[in-house]
Design a protein around this motif. Structure first.
Motif, PDB file in Angstrom:
ATOM      1  N   GLY A   1      16.105 -28.451  24.665  1.00  0.00           N
ATOM      2  CA  GLY A   1      14.988 -29.590  24.945  1.00  0.00           C
ATOM      3  C   GLY A   1      15.454 -30.781  25.768  1.00  0.00           C
TER       4      GLY A   1
ATOM      5  N   GLU B   1       5.387 -32.496  25.817  1.00  0.00           N
ATOM      6  CA  GLU B   1       3.994 -32.060  25.381  1.00  0.00           C
ATOM      7  C   GLU B   1       3.594 -31.870  24.085  1.00  0.00           C
ATOM      8  OE1 GLU B   1      -0.083 -30.479  26.318  1.00  0.00           O
ATOM      9  OE2 GLU B   1       1.619 -31.115  27.808  1.00  0.00           O
ATOM     10  N   LEU B   2       4.464 -31.497  23.211  1.00  0.00           N
ATOM     11  CA  LEU B   2       4.533 -31.607  21.612  1.00  0.00           C
ATOM     12  C   LEU B   2       4.225 -33.034  21.073  1.00  0.00           C
ATOM     13  CD1 LEU B   2       6.904 -28.695  21.388  1.00  0.00           C
ATOM     14  CD2 LEU B   2       4.382 -28.585  20.714  1.00  0.00           C
TER      15      LEU B   2
ATOM     16  N   ILE C   1      10.740 -23.621  19.189  1.00  0.00           N
ATOM     17  CA  ILE C   1      10.657 -23.054  20.560  1.00  0.00           C
ATOM     18  C   ILE C   1      12.102 -22.643  20.801  1.00  0.00           C
ATOM     19  CG2 ILE C   1      10.043 -23.578  22.659  1.00  0.00           C
ATOM     20  CD1 ILE C   1       7.764 -23.938  20.654  1.00  0.00           C
TER      21      ILE C   1
ATOM     22  N   ALA D   1       4.179 -25.899  29.880  1.00  0.00           N
ATOM     23  CA  ALA D   1       4.421 -26.632  28.686  1.00  0.00           C
ATOM     24  C   ALA D   1       3.098 -26.618  27.814  1.00  0.00           C
ATOM     25  CB  ALA D   1       4.864 -28.161  28.944  1.00  0.00           C
TER      26      ALA D   1
ATOM     27  N   VAL E   1       2.984 -23.369  25.836  1.00  0.00           N
ATOM     28  CA  VAL E   1       3.950 -22.995  24.996  1.00  0.00           C
ATOM     29  C   VAL E   1       3.340 -23.934  23.605  1.00  0.00           C
ATOM     30  CG1 VAL E   1       6.129 -23.841  23.989  1.00  0.00           C
ATOM     31  CG2 VAL E   1       5.723 -22.722  26.062  1.00  0.00           C
ATOM     32  N   ALA E   2       2.602 -25.107  24.045  1.00  0.00           N
ATOM     33  CA  ALA E   2       2.060 -25.842  22.900  1.00  0.00           C
ATOM     34  C   ALA E   2       1.178 -25.285  22.209  1.00  0.00           C
ATOM     35  CB  ALA E   2       1.383 -27.202  23.470  1.00  0.00           C
TER      36      ALA E   2
ATOM     37  N   VAL F   1      12.746 -27.652  19.297  1.00  0.00           N
ATOM     38  CA  VAL F   1      12.851 -27.433  20.640  1.00  0.00           C
ATOM     39  C   VAL F   1      14.270 -26.975  21.078  1.00  0.00           C
ATOM     40  CG1 VAL F   1      12.159 -27.319  23.047  1.00  0.00           C
ATOM     41  CG2 VAL F   1      10.614 -28.058  21.049  1.00  0.00           C
TER      42      VAL F   1
ATOM     43  N   ASN G   1      14.201 -22.042  23.218  1.00  0.00           N
ATOM     44  CA  ASN G   1      14.196 -22.119  24.655  1.00  0.00           C
ATOM     45  C   ASN G   1      15.838 -22.182  25.236  1.00  0.00           C
ATOM     46  OD1 ASN G   1      13.107 -22.848  27.434  1.00  0.00           O
ATOM     47  ND2 ASN G   1      14.295 -25.042  26.755  1.00  0.00           N
TER      48      ASN G   1
ATOM     49  N   TYR H   1       8.349 -29.241  27.098  1.00  0.00           N
ATOM     50  CA  TYR H   1       8.035 -28.805  25.835  1.00  0.00           C
ATOM     51  C   TYR H   1       7.780 -30.099  24.776  1.00  0.00           C
ATOM     52  CZ  TYR H   1       9.021 -24.006  27.911  1.00  0.00           C
ATOM     53  OH  TYR H   1       8.879 -22.849  28.668  1.00  0.00           O
ATOM     54  N   CYS H   2       9.046 -30.676  24.855  1.00  0.00           N
ATOM     55  CA  CYS H   2       9.195 -31.795  23.814  1.00  0.00           C
ATOM     56  C   CYS H   2       8.047 -32.778  24.234  1.00  0.00           C
ATOM     57  CB  CYS H   2      10.746 -32.392  23.982  1.00  0.00           C
ATOM     58  SG  CYS H   2      11.918 -31.270  23.239  1.00  0.00           S
TER      59      CYS H   2
END
Length: 304
Positions: free
Chosen positions: A16, A27-28, A99, A229, A232-233, A13, A101, A24-25
């Motif tokens: 991130g 969530e992943l 990702i 998020a 994106v996941a 990411v 971003n 995002y980080c």
């Protein structure tokens, strides 16, 4: 309903360390991914370097029982993009998703936009995506699997005043997405994009003093990172087998962007004049028979 999971998957990411990138980080990682948190910690205009944001996000994920490593190289440089990809391979032995971003912000009236700021926006958004995705694409091609998510913006697709550099860079992400999607299809690589809105430091920078007003705070409270998020996941997961999909996500709504072409007007003799365009403009712009091409060849075939 099958859970969207990332067991044994590695995701990189960019940007991130803060805001949506950090969301995002998290969530992943919560879904089982090993995460490379790539962020050099610059300010919202791309100045300075602070390793703390990326390292803090990575440390928090590890403290919570997840897997993460920080990369504090500058994604807007070729060496910085390569370094992040190499770190994923050296740390985890693979790279399954990226990702893209990373980015910065600057606003100005168009006639006052400084050239160096315009170039900086292109570098920190569009080139940052290119510098990471290009080496990642080679890794994914060899593996026969990959997921790439480009973070674009409605500010570019639909327009927003005073954001010339940002709008140009973010819309360029969609062109990059299209190329990666078409070239990656035979290798199991999908490329999709998201148009997110959330209360991040970039949003605060744009709102300036208005962010501290009651109306401003109420508005920002409706734009939460946890509304973006998960979208994106999904796009970064094995569950998503679609490519060239562009999703808009904010305030709990998820919608799809459709870029289409009308049937238009066709000259009987193949000759077109400016007067023809003026005469047939209503027919040219009629959206009743709109087509959504997946490549330039689809649009050309539309005339067959």
């Amino acid at each position: 309903m099958n859970r969207v999971a990332f067991a044994d998957r590695v995701v990189l990411v960019t940007g991130g360390g803060r805001g949506l990138g950090a969301a995002y980080c998290r969530e992943l990682a919560s879904r089982g991914a090993a995460v490379v948190v790539h962020d050099n910690g610059s300010d919202t205009e791309g100045r300075g370097h602070d390793p703390a944001p990326a390292r803090n996000v990575a440390a928090a994920i590890v403290d919570g029982g997840g897997r993460a490593v920080a990369c504090v190289a500058d994604a807007s440089t070729e060496s910085g993009g390569r370094e992040a990809v190499d770190l994923a391979l050296s740390e985890y032995g693979r790279l399954d998703a990226v990702i893209a971003n990373a980015g910065i912000i600057h606003d100005d009236s168009f006639e006052e936009w400084p050239t160096d700021r315009f170039e900086a926006l292109l570098r920190h958004h569009l080139l940052a995506a290119f510098h990471v995705v290009r080496p990642a694409f080679a890794v994914m091609k060899d593996a026969g699997y990959g997921r790439v998510v480009f973070v674009s913006s409605a500010a570019g697709v639909f327009g927003q005043p005073r954001l010339a550099g940002y709008a140009a860079a973010k819309t360029g992400m969609l062109g990059l997405m299209n190329a990666v999607a078409l070239e990656g299809a035979e290798f199991g690589i999908t490329a999709n994009a998201i148009l997110p809105m959330a209360a991040t430091r970039m949003a605060l920078a744009l709102m300036a003093d208005a962010a501290d007003t009651a109306d401003g705070r109420e508005f920002l409270d409706t734009l939460r990172v946890d509304q973006v998020a998960p979208v994106v996941a999904y796009l970064a997961s094995e569950s998503c087998d679609r490519t060239q999909l562009v999703l808009s996500a904010f305030r709990g709504r998820v919608a799809a962007l459709q870029i289409g072409v009308t049937r238009g007007w066709i000259s009987e003799n193949g000759m077109v004049s400016a007067e023809d365009v003026a005469t047939h403009l209503d027919e040219i712009t009629d959206t009743d028979d709109l087509m959504v091409p997946s490549s330039i060849f689809d649009e050309m075939a539309y005339l067959a």
